[in-house]
Write an enzyme that holds these catalytic residues in place. Structure first.
Site, PDB file in Angstrom:
ATOM      1  N   LYS A 158       0.835  -1.200   0.000  1.00 30.12           N
ATOM      2  CA  LYS A 158       0.000   0.000   0.000  1.00 30.12           C
ATOM      3  C   LYS A 158       0.870   1.250   0.000  1.00 30.12           C
ATOM      4  O   LYS A 158       1.901   1.295   0.666  1.00 30.12           O
ATOM      5  CB  LYS A 158      -0.876   0.041   1.254  1.00 30.12           C
ATOM      6  CG  LYS A 158      -1.952  -1.026   1.310  1.00 30.12           C
ATOM      7  CD  LYS A 158      -2.818  -0.844   2.551  1.00 30.12           C
ATOM      8  CE  LYS A 158      -3.976  -1.820   2.557  1.00 30.12           C
ATOM      9  NZ  LYS A 158      -4.788  -1.712   3.780  1.00 30.12           N
ATOM     10  N   LYS A 237     -18.504   3.937  -2.386  1.00 27.54           N
ATOM     11  CA  LYS A 237     -19.611   3.385  -1.607  1.00 27.54           C
ATOM     12  C   LYS A 237     -20.921   3.679  -2.317  1.00 27.54           C
ATOM     13  O   LYS A 237     -21.116   4.772  -2.841  1.00 27.54           O
ATOM     14  CB  LYS A 237     -19.636   4.016  -0.211  1.00 27.54           C
ATOM     15  CG  LYS A 237     -18.412   3.661   0.612  1.00 27.54           C
ATOM     16  CD  LYS A 237     -18.318   4.490   1.879  1.00 27.54           C
ATOM     17  CE  LYS A 237     -16.982   4.219   2.579  1.00 27.54           C
ATOM     18  NZ  LYS A 237     -16.723   5.188   3.655  1.00 27.54           N
ATOM     19  N   ASN A 290     -10.675   8.925   9.019  1.00 25.00           N
ATOM     20  CA  ASN A 290     -11.115  10.084   8.244  1.00 25.00           C
ATOM     21  C   ASN A 290     -11.393  11.234   9.195  1.00 25.00           C
ATOM     22  O   ASN A 290     -12.192  11.098  10.109  1.00 25.00           O
ATOM     23  CB  ASN A 290     -12.377   9.761   7.458  1.00 25.00           C
ATOM     24  CG  ASN A 290     -12.155   8.591   6.516  1.00 25.00           C
ATOM     25  OD1 ASN A 290     -11.136   8.532   5.837  1.00 25.00           O
ATOM     26  ND2 ASN A 290     -13.059   7.649   6.510  1.00 25.00           N
ATOM     27  N   ARG A 292     -12.985  14.042   8.939  1.00 26.39           N
ATOM     28  CA  ARG A 292     -13.989  14.937   8.337  1.00 26.39           C
ATOM     29  C   ARG A 292     -15.372  14.366   8.599  1.00 26.39           C
ATOM     30  O   ARG A 292     -15.509  13.249   9.069  1.00 26.39           O
ATOM     31  CB  ARG A 292     -13.774  14.975   6.814  1.00 26.39           C
ATOM     32  CG  ARG A 292     -13.915  13.585   6.202  1.00 26.39           C
ATOM     33  CD  ARG A 292     -14.047  13.577   4.688  1.00 26.39           C
ATOM     34  NE  ARG A 292     -14.446  12.266   4.200  1.00 26.39           N
ATOM     35  CZ  ARG A 292     -13.604  11.270   3.951  1.00 26.39           C
ATOM     36  NH1 ARG A 292     -12.306  11.424   4.130  1.00 26.39           N
ATOM     37  NH2 ARG A 292     -14.065  10.109   3.523  1.00 26.39           N
ATOM     38  N   VAL A 295     -19.921  11.460   3.870  1.00 28.19           N
ATOM     39  CA  VAL A 295     -21.153  11.444   3.074  1.00 28.19           C
ATOM     40  C   VAL A 295     -22.264  10.705   3.833  1.00 28.19           C
ATOM     41  O   VAL A 295     -23.395  11.169   3.911  1.00 28.19           O
ATOM     42  CB  VAL A 295     -20.895  10.750   1.713  1.00 28.19           C
ATOM     43  CG1 VAL A 295     -22.202  10.571   0.950  1.00 28.19           C
ATOM     44  CG2 VAL A 295     -19.884  11.520   0.880  1.00 28.19           C
TER      45      VAL A 295
HETATM   46  C1  MV4 Z   1      -6.932  -4.089   2.581  1.00 28.87           C
HETATM   47  C2  MV4 Z   1      -7.720  -5.160   2.107  1.00 28.87           C
HETATM   48  C3  MV4 Z   1      -7.356  -6.422   2.485  1.00 28.87           C
HETATM   49  N1  MV4 Z   1      -6.272  -6.616   3.272  1.00 28.87           N
HETATM   50  N2  MV4 Z   1      -5.877  -4.334   3.359  1.00 28.87           N
HETATM   51  C4  MV4 Z   1      -9.268  -0.612   0.205  1.00 28.87           C
HETATM   52  C5  MV4 Z   1      -9.265   0.853   0.456  1.00 28.87           C
HETATM   53  C6  MV4 Z   1      -8.183   1.111   1.424  1.00 28.87           C
HETATM   54  N3  MV4 Z   1      -8.684   1.875   2.493  1.00 28.87           N
HETATM   55  C7  MV4 Z   1      -7.697  -0.214   1.876  1.00 28.87           C
HETATM   56  N4  MV4 Z   1      -8.446  -1.211   1.186  1.00 28.87           N
HETATM   57  C8  MV4 Z   1      -8.263  -2.522   1.453  1.00 28.87           C
HETATM   58  N5  MV4 Z   1      -7.216  -2.819   2.270  1.00 28.87           N
HETATM   59  C9  MV4 Z   1      -5.543  -5.585   3.684  1.00 28.87           C
HETATM   60  N6  MV4 Z   1      -4.476  -5.812   4.442  1.00 28.87           N
HETATM   61  C10 MV4 Z   1      -8.813  -4.864   1.289  1.00 28.87           C
HETATM   62  C11 MV4 Z   1      -9.081  -3.558   0.948  1.00 28.87           C
HETATM   63  C12 MV4 Z   1     -10.208  -3.375   0.050  1.00 28.87           C
HETATM   64  C13 MV4 Z   1     -11.410  -2.849   0.487  1.00 28.87           C
HETATM   65  C14 MV4 Z   1     -11.581  -2.396   1.787  1.00 28.87           C
HETATM   66  C15 MV4 Z   1     -12.766  -1.842   2.182  1.00 28.87           C
HETATM   67  C16 MV4 Z   1     -13.806  -1.734   1.284  1.00 28.87           C
HETATM   68  C17 MV4 Z   1     -13.668  -2.164  -0.002  1.00 28.87           C
HETATM   69  C18 MV4 Z   1     -12.479  -2.707  -0.426  1.00 28.87           C
HETATM   70  C19 MV4 Z   1     -12.342  -3.132  -1.727  1.00 28.87           C
HETATM   71  C20 MV4 Z   1     -11.160  -3.666  -2.140  1.00 28.87           C
HETATM   72  C21 MV4 Z   1     -10.087  -3.779  -1.262  1.00 28.87           C
END
Ligand code: MV4
Length: 447
Positions: A158, A237, A290, A292, A295
């Site tokens: 990430k 969302k 977040n 803030r 929505v």
């Molecule tokens: C993750 C994950 C699975 N494992 N981290 C998506 C947005 C960002 N805030 C981080 N995200 C994710 N992090 C780990 N270690 C899966 C996601 C993710 C996700 C998270 C929340 C809502 C929708 C999502 C869609 C794809 C991936």
């Protein structure tokens, strides 16, 4: 209390903030781009200042224009809404410098939560559960590979400057590592001017559950329970609900306490959200904070009977919070109505609304800035209304939501209403057993 608040935003959230200001006896200043001359936020405000041409960079993101508007009108506070400058540390700092209260986080808080590796380390220190992974940023691809082998695949890299899904790559085995690393580095460097990466174990098929918190200037924080935001498409969302169909009272209490610990650790003042991933075993992990108003805040308002904008304004003015946490008694759900063609890859559908009728009745709330004859400009996000429904049970809310969606009339543009109707009829959605991947296999054809 503030006498005059400048609202550095547009659309439904600008109206939402003005409504609360009016109830509190606070004067309002709208700012607008030339694309928004005929917008309701301009008409409903006590004063309005044009701040530039349609592109956001030259209007709603222009710090000098907005500060000038506040100076000229004598506003003593600025509410940034969501998006635009709401999580801009520089803007928060400049407001403070000019003696204008920024209704939001301090520059330091925005910086520390905006850098995801720092945010994670801060939360871990505070005792909030975090996803296993690297301690801070990775120094090299080799370090990443060693750690991934130790933890076991799949893993995810990430961007520390990322968030909302940008600059991340899932890695299923070591052969994919180098390319994922290079791609994530390139993407985040180009998008954010910061190519720092960190590594985590990949949590498969999680739920996205966030806790609403409110903190005051005296170090106290409380939580207003959760919102389940697992129904997303490409990190956008589409539906949010509370309470989450999968949370037990015990898990809710644990997540609420973790969120309070995190907020208190950074001395958080105002409304904030702590986002968690919840895995299939019911373990939860901090994901992002977040700083803030969000929505989807109205579903929390409907079940808790708190006006969250009023809470923001009150704590910004130095009032203490009551400090009571909320336990759910009602159910609420929000459908985001976007000017998009859901049957055509959610392609934006700006243009003139020729006919409009909003649903109503018991348990139905609409937050929107559109009216019959309004033209949706192509320059900004495509959300045109939030349909928020409240009821005694999840079943009642789904039935009522479908009724309200069917009552909605919007002509002249395509909207996401047909998608929402199909979702309300969907057995998988009705069961409450879905993950963030749910819409990946959803049938959008013929919508
Ligand atoms: C993750 C994950 C699975 N494992 N981290 C998506 C947005 C960002 N805030 C981080 N995200 C994710 N992090 C780990 N270690 C899966 C996601 C993710 C996700 C998270 C929340 C809502 C929708 C999502 C869609 C794809 C991936």
């Amino acid at each position: 209390m503030f006498k005059k608040i400048l609202i550095a935003n547009r659309g439904e959230i600008a109206l939402r903030i003005m409504r609360t200001c009016r109830e509190m006896g606070i004067k309002t200043v709208a700012v607008f781009s030339t694309a928004d001359r005929d917008s309701l936020h301009v008409r409903f405000a006590d004063e309005a200042v044009c701040i530039g041409p349609p592109p956001s960079r030259q209007s709603y993101l222009s710090i000098p224009s907005i500060i000038s508007a506040a100076e000229v009108t004598g506003a003593d506070a600025i509410h940034p809404g969501y998006g635009f400058l709401s999580e801009n540390a520089e803007f928060s700092r400049i407001c403070a410098e000019y003696g204008i209260k920024f209704i939001g986080a301090t520059a330091d808080q925005i910086n520390s939560m905006g850098d995801k590796a720092t945010a994670k380390a801060t939360m871990k220190m505070a005792g909030v559960p975090v996803i296993p992974g690297s301690e801070g940023l990775l120094e090299s691809v080799e370090e990443g590979k060693v750690l991934a082998k130790e933890m076991g695949y799949p893993v995810i890299v990430k961007a520390t400057a990322g968030g909302g899904g940008r600059g991340m790559r899932i890695i299923k085995d070591e052969s994919e590592f180098q390319k994922a690393w290079d791609d994530a580095k390139m993407e985040s460097g180009a998008a954010f001017g910061n190519d720092g990466l960190y590594l985590e174990k990949f949590v498969e098929e999680p739920r996205h559950i966030e806790i609403q918190i409110v903190g005051d200037q005296y170090g106290k924080a409380c939580h207003l329970s959760e919102r389940d935001c697992s129904i997303q498409r490409r990190h956008q969302k589409l539906v949010e609900e509370t309470p989450s169909p999968i949370l037990t009272p015990e898990l809710r209490e644990q997540m609420g306490q973790a969120a309070i610990k995190g907020a208190t650790a950074i001395g958080y003042e105002g409304a904030g959200t702590i986002e968690f991933l919840v895995d299939k075993h019911g373990k939860f992990y901090f994901m992002e904070m977040n700083t803030r108003i969000q929505v989807e805040h109205p579903i929390t308002e409907e079940v808790t009977d708190f006006d969250l904008i009023k809470e923001q304004i009150k704590v910004a003015a130095g009032e203490p919070i009551s400090g009571k946490n909320y336990t759910p008694k009602l159910y609420a759900m929000e459908c985001r109505i976007n000017a998009e063609d859901a049957g055509n890859n959610f392609r934006p559908s700006p243009g003139k609304i020729t006919q409009l009728h909003f649903p109503g009745g018991h348990g139905v709330r609409i937050d929107s800035h559109v009216y019959a004859g309004y033209t949706i400009p192509p320059n900004y996000d495509s959300m045109i209304a939030k349909l928020i429904v409240t009821g005694q049970s999840r079943e009642e809310v789904i039935t009522r939501m479908k009724r309200a969606l069917q009552e909605f009339v919007i002509e002249g543009i395509k909207t996401t209403i047909p998608f929402h109707i199909r979702l309300m009829d969907d057995a998988g959605f009705q069961s409450g057993q879905f993950t963030t991947k749910y819409l990946e296999s959803f049938d959008f054809s013929g919508l």
